[in-house]
Design a protein around this motif. Structure first.
Motif, PDB file in Angstrom:
ATOM      1  N   ARG A 103       1.108   5.330  13.652  1.00  0.00           N
ATOM      2  CA  ARG A 103       1.088   3.834  13.767  1.00  0.00           C
ATOM      3  C   ARG A 103       0.967   3.855  15.221  1.00  0.00           C
ATOM      4  NH1 ARG A 103       3.811   0.345   9.136  1.00  0.00           N
ATOM      5  NH2 ARG A 103       3.715   1.592   7.641  1.00  0.00           N
ATOM      6  N   CYS A 412      -0.354  -4.151   6.403  1.00  0.00           N
ATOM      7  CA  CYS A 412       0.643  -4.262   7.523  1.00  0.00           C
ATOM      8  C   CYS A 412      -0.675  -5.004   8.424  1.00  0.00           C
ATOM      9  CB  CYS A 412       0.864  -4.247   8.136  1.00  0.00           C
ATOM     10  SG  CYS A 412       0.572  -2.405   8.999  1.00  0.00           S
ATOM     11  N   CYS A 416       1.840  -9.028   9.267  1.00  0.00           N
ATOM     12  CA  CYS A 416       2.942  -7.741   9.882  1.00  0.00           C
ATOM     13  C   CYS A 416       3.692  -8.231   9.300  1.00  0.00           C
ATOM     14  CB  CYS A 416       2.634  -7.786  11.593  1.00  0.00           C
ATOM     15  SG  CYS A 416       3.739  -7.093  12.583  1.00  0.00           S
ATOM     16  N   PHE A 417       4.984  -6.778   9.478  1.00  0.00           N
ATOM     17  CA  PHE A 417       6.644  -6.320   8.866  1.00  0.00           C
ATOM     18  C   PHE A 417       7.065  -6.341  10.172  1.00  0.00           C
ATOM     19  CE2 PHE A 417       3.553  -5.331   4.852  1.00  0.00           C
ATOM     20  CZ  PHE A 417       4.065  -6.703   4.240  1.00  0.00           C
ATOM     21  N   SER A 418       6.422  -6.202  11.295  1.00  0.00           N
ATOM     22  CA  SER A 418       7.987  -6.143  12.491  1.00  0.00           C
ATOM     23  C   SER A 418       8.119  -4.474  11.911  1.00  0.00           C
ATOM     24  CB  SER A 418       8.427  -6.689  12.717  1.00  0.00           C
ATOM     25  OG  SER A 418       7.923  -8.105  13.117  1.00  0.00           O
ATOM     26  N   CYS A 419       7.418  -3.635  12.186  1.00  0.00           N
ATOM     27  CA  CYS A 419       7.740  -2.387  11.586  1.00  0.00           C
ATOM     28  C   CYS A 419       8.488  -1.984  12.762  1.00  0.00           C
ATOM     29  CB  CYS A 419       6.965  -0.656  11.234  1.00  0.00           C
ATOM     30  SG  CYS A 419       5.565  -1.063  11.960  1.00  0.00           S
ATOM     31  N   ILE A 421       6.406  -0.666  15.654  1.00  0.00           N
ATOM     32  CA  ILE A 421       5.585  -0.199  16.550  1.00  0.00           C
ATOM     33  C   ILE A 421       5.181  -1.389  17.658  1.00  0.00           C
ATOM     34  CG2 ILE A 421       2.906  -0.427  16.552  1.00  0.00           C
ATOM     35  CD1 ILE A 421       4.603   2.400  15.795  1.00  0.00           C
ATOM     36  N   LEU A 422       5.311  -2.589  17.405  1.00  0.00           N
ATOM     37  CA  LEU A 422       5.057  -4.044  18.691  1.00  0.00           C
ATOM     38  C   LEU A 422       5.830  -4.092  19.468  1.00  0.00           C
ATOM     39  CD1 LEU A 422       2.173  -5.004  18.780  1.00  0.00           C
ATOM     40  CD2 LEU A 422       2.934  -6.645  17.224  1.00  0.00           C
ATOM     41  N   GLY A 438      -4.926  -2.804  14.945  1.00  0.00           N
ATOM     42  CA  GLY A 438      -4.339  -3.149  13.151  1.00  0.00           C
ATOM     43  C   GLY A 438      -2.987  -3.906  13.800  1.00  0.00           C
ATOM     44  N   CYS A 439      -2.244  -3.628  14.870  1.00  0.00           N
ATOM     45  CA  CYS A 439      -1.284  -4.803  14.479  1.00  0.00           C
ATOM     46  C   CYS A 439      -1.204  -5.916  15.634  1.00  0.00           C
ATOM     47  CB  CYS A 439      -0.237  -4.468  15.774  1.00  0.00           C
ATOM     48  SG  CYS A 439       0.092  -2.495  15.706  1.00  0.00           S
ATOM     49  N   PRO A 440      -0.985  -7.737  15.347  1.00  0.00           N
ATOM     50  CA  PRO A 440      -1.492  -8.530  15.768  1.00  0.00           C
ATOM     51  C   PRO A 440      -1.162  -8.685  17.629  1.00  0.00           C
ATOM     52  CG  PRO A 440       1.181  -8.802  14.604  1.00  0.00           C
ATOM     53  CD  PRO A 440       0.307  -7.108  14.541  1.00  0.00           C
ATOM     54  N   GLN A 449      -2.411 -12.005  11.921  1.00  0.00           N
ATOM     55  CA  GLN A 449      -2.223 -12.139  10.797  1.00  0.00           C
ATOM     56  C   GLN A 449      -1.039 -12.449  11.074  1.00  0.00           C
ATOM     57  OE1 GLN A 449      -2.544  -8.750  12.618  1.00  0.00           O
ATOM     58  NE2 GLN A 449      -1.246  -7.126  11.755  1.00  0.00           N
TER      59      GLN A 449
HETATM   60  S1  SF4 Z   1       3.728  -3.823  13.931  1.00  0.00           S
HETATM   61 FE1  SF4 Z   1       2.053  -3.148  13.726  1.00  0.00          FE
HETATM   62  S2  SF4 Z   1       2.082  -0.972  12.216  1.00  0.00           S
HETATM   63 FE2  SF4 Z   1       3.896  -2.205  12.253  1.00  0.00          FE
HETATM   64  S3  SF4 Z   1       3.755  -3.756  10.691  1.00  0.00           S
HETATM   65 FE3  SF4 Z   1       2.986  -4.459  12.460  1.00  0.00          FE
HETATM   66  S4  SF4 Z   1       0.642  -4.232  11.564  1.00  0.00           S
HETATM   67 FE4  SF4 Z   1       1.834  -2.754  10.735  1.00  0.00          FE
END
Ligand code: SF4
Length: 490
Positions: A103, A412, A416-419, A421-422, A438-440, A449
Motif C-alpha cells: 500500500r 478502501c 478509507c479505513f485509516s489503515c 498509510i495516510l 488510491g488513498c484520500p 472517499q
Molecule cells: S489509508 Fe489508503 S491504503 Fe489505507 S485504508 Fe485508507 S485508502 Fe486504503
C-alpha cells in the motif's frame, strides 16, 4: 559508499551509516531476547543510529518504467516485456501479504504505459508484453489501456498479457479485446475458496453464482480451459468447504461442457494457506499436517476424470515455507545447518531435501510446528514487529476479528479505513497528484472517499454472526457489483 575499496569504511561504520538511512534495517544493531516459553520478549536497538521501528519507504509517484534492458539470448522464464501499471491493492484480501505491504495504490498514467510499450518493442524486440499489478481490473484506466494498446499494436500481432483479473464479466470483455483473432487457451480465476462463506472469511467476496456466470461467458467466447486457484487451510475451513472445491470445479466444467462439449476442461491448482507476517492472518495457525493430507486426498479422489486436471503443493515444501515465513533469528542457524546437511536447491522438487531440515531442527532443539502451526496471541511480540509496513496494529487486529465473524469490508478506494498509510505518509500524499494514489487526497475542498478510523464491515456472514447481520445493510456490498468497472462504464 562510493569511495574506492582501499578507503572503504569499516564494516561497522558502514552498518551505522546504513541504519541512519530511513527504511534500512540493519539486524546487527538490534538485540533480541526470548521469554521462557520461547516467544520473543523484546527486540531492542543496541545503537543510537538504529530506530526502534524501521518504517518502509514508498515512492510518491512511480517513475517511468525501464524500457532499455538486457535481452537474454536464450529462452528464459517470463521472456517478455513486463510493465507495472499499478502498485498496491485496496481489496484487502486478508491472506495476501502483497496487498498489505505494498500500500498505497499508485497508478501509472495510461500514456506513460503506452509509451513504454512502444519503447520496449523498439529497443528490445519483444513480441509479448505483460501489464503487471496485483489486481489489474482495478487499474482505473484498464479499459482505455486495453483499447488503445489494441489500436496501436493489434495489427503487429503483439501479444499482451493482463494477469490478476477479477472474476466478473468485465474481465472477460477485456481479455476478449486483447486476444481478438488469437488462439484462446486458458483463462485464469483465483477464487481462493469455494464457498461464499469462506470467501467472506478471507475478504474476497465473489458469489459462486457470479463465478459460474463468468465461467459461462469465458467458454462462450471460445476459451476452452479455465484454470482456478484455491487454497486449503483457511481459518474456520471445514471439510464441506474442501468438498465445495471439487463441487464448484465440476460445476464449472459442466458449464463448459454445455457450451463447448468435450473441448471444455478445467485445471485446478490447490495450495495450502501459509499465514504471512504483516497480514490479519499473522496470528493464525497453519493447518495440521494430518488434516491437510486428508483434504488433499479427498480432492485427489474427487477431481479426476475427463476434462479435469488437478495439481497441489507438496505439504512438506509448504511446511518449509511456513516456518521460514514466520520464523525468528534462531532460524538462521537452522538454515545454515540444513545447508551443511545438503539442503541446496530447495525450490526444485526433485532436489528438495526435507530430512536435512528435520535433522537441523532436531539438532538445534527447535520445533517446526511451533513456528508453522502455532496460533499467536494478539499481545505476543512478533519477530517482525519492529519493521513497519505502514499499517497500524489495530487495523490488522480488527481484520483478524472480522475473519472469525465473517465480516466483509469494502475496497478502501470506496471507503478509507485509516489503515495507517495516510498517517505515516501524509506529506507524500500531499505531494502526489490527487488521482495518483488510491488513498484520500488531503486538503480543503478535495473530493475524497469517506474516511473511518476503523474498518466497517459491509455485512457479516449470516451463518457465522447472525447476531451482527443487519447492522450495516444500508451499505452497498459494492464489490459484488464491480463498482470500479461500473464507474468506467458510466
Ligand atoms: S489509508 Fe489508503 S491504503 Fe489505507 S485504508 Fe485508507 S485508502 Fe486504503
Amino acid at each position: 559508499l562510493q569511495s574506492p575499496i582501499s578507503q572503504s569504511p569499516s564494516r561497522h561504520t558502514l552498518l551505522e551509516a546504513l541504519a541512519a538511512i530511513p527504511g534500512v534495517y540493519v539486524p546487527a544493531l538490534y538485540d533480541v531476547s526470548y521469554a521462557a516459553d520461547g516467544t520473543v520478549a523484546a527486540v531492542t536497538p543496541n545503537h543510537p543510529a538504529a530506530p526502534a521501528e524501521v518504517l518502509k519507504r514508498v515512492v510518491t509517484v512511480l517513475p517511468p518504467p525501464v524500457t532499455k534492458f538486457i535481452v537474454p539470448f536464450i529462452n528464459v522464464v517470463h521472456n517478455r516485456a513486463a510493465i507495472e501499471i499499478m502498485r498496491g491493492c485496496t481489496r484487502g484480501c486478508r491472506f495476501c501479504q502483497a496487498g498489505m505491504i505494498f500500500r498505497p495504490v499508485r497508478e501509472r498514467p495510461v500514456d506513460e504505459v503506452l509509451q513504454a510499450v512502444d519503447e520496449m518493442i523498439e529497443h528490445c524486440g519483444f513480441e509479448e508484453v505483460s501489464f503487471l499489478s496485483l489486481s489489474s481490473s482495478d487499474y482505473s484506466y484498464v479499459e482505455e489501456l486495453v483499447r488503445r494498446t489494441v489500436e496501436r499494436h493489434g495489427a503487429k500481432k503483439l501479444s499482451v498479457g493482463l494477469p490478476s483479473l477479477r472474476i466478473e464479466s468485465f474481465s472477460v470483455d477485456l481479455m476478449d479485446l486483447l486476444e481478438k483473432g488469437r488462439r484462446r487457451s486458458g483463462f485464469t480465476f483465483a477464487p481462493e475458496a469455494a464457498t461464499d462463506r469462506l470467501r467472506d472469511v478471507i475478504n474476497k467476496p465473489i458469489a459462486s453464482a457470479e463465478l459460474l456466470a463468468t465461467a459461462e461467458e469465458v467458454y462462450k467466447r471460445g476459451w476452452t480451459t479455465i484454470k482456478m486457484y484455491f487454497m486449503i487451510g483457511h481459518p474456520t475451513q471445514t471439510l464441506e468447504d474442501v468438498q465445495a472445491i471439487a463441487d464448484l470445479s465440476k460445476e464449472v466444467l459442466a458449464v463448459g461442457r454445455r457450451v463447448l462439449g468435450k473441448k471444455a476442461n478445467v485445471r485446478i491448482g490447490v495450495s495450502t494457506l501459509v499465514p504471512k507476517p504483516h497480514t490479519p492472518f499473522q496470528w493464525v495457525p497453519m493447518e495440521d499436517e494430518r488434516v491437510i493430507n486428508a483434504q488433499i486426498e479427498l480432492l485427489q479422489r474427487e477431481l479426476r476424470g475427463p476434462g479435469i486436471h488437478f495439481s497441489w503443493n507438496d505439504p512438506e515444501e509448504t511446511l518449509v515455507e511456513a516456518f521460514l515465513t514466520r520464523g525468528d533469528r534462531r532460524l538462521s542457524d537452522v538454515i545454515e545447518l540444513a545447508w551443511r546437511k545438503g539442503a541446496k536447491l530447495e525450490g526444485w522438487g526433485e532436489y528438495f531435501n526435507f530430512p536435512a531440515w528435520q535433522d537441523a531442527f532436531a539438532e538445534l532443539g527447535l520445533d517446526m510446528d511451533w513456528y508453522a502451526r502455532r496460533a499467536r496471541a494478539l499481545d505476543e511480540v512478533l519477530p517482525w514487529e519492529h519493521i513497519s509496513a505502514g499499517l497500524k496494529k489495530q487495523f490488522l487486529v480488527d481484520e483478524y476479528v472480522h475473519t472469525y465473524q465473517g465480516g466483509v469490508v469494502d475496497d478502501c478506494r470506496e471507503h478509507c479505513f485509516s489503515c495507517g498509510i495516510l498517517g505515516y505518509f501524509k506529506e507524500q500524499r500531499r505531494d502526489a497528484p490527487d488521482a495518483g494514489w488510491g488513498c484520500p487526497s488531503l486538503g480543503r475542498g478535495k473530493e475524497r472517499q469517506p474516511v473511518d478510523i476503523a474498518p466497517i464491515p459491509l455485512y457479516f456472514n449470516d451463518d457465522m454472526s447472525p447476531e451482527l447481520t443487519g447492522q450495516f445493510d444500508h451499505r452497498v456490498p459494492q464489490r459484488r457489483e464491480g463498482t470500479v468497472s461500473k464507474r468506467i462504464g458510466d
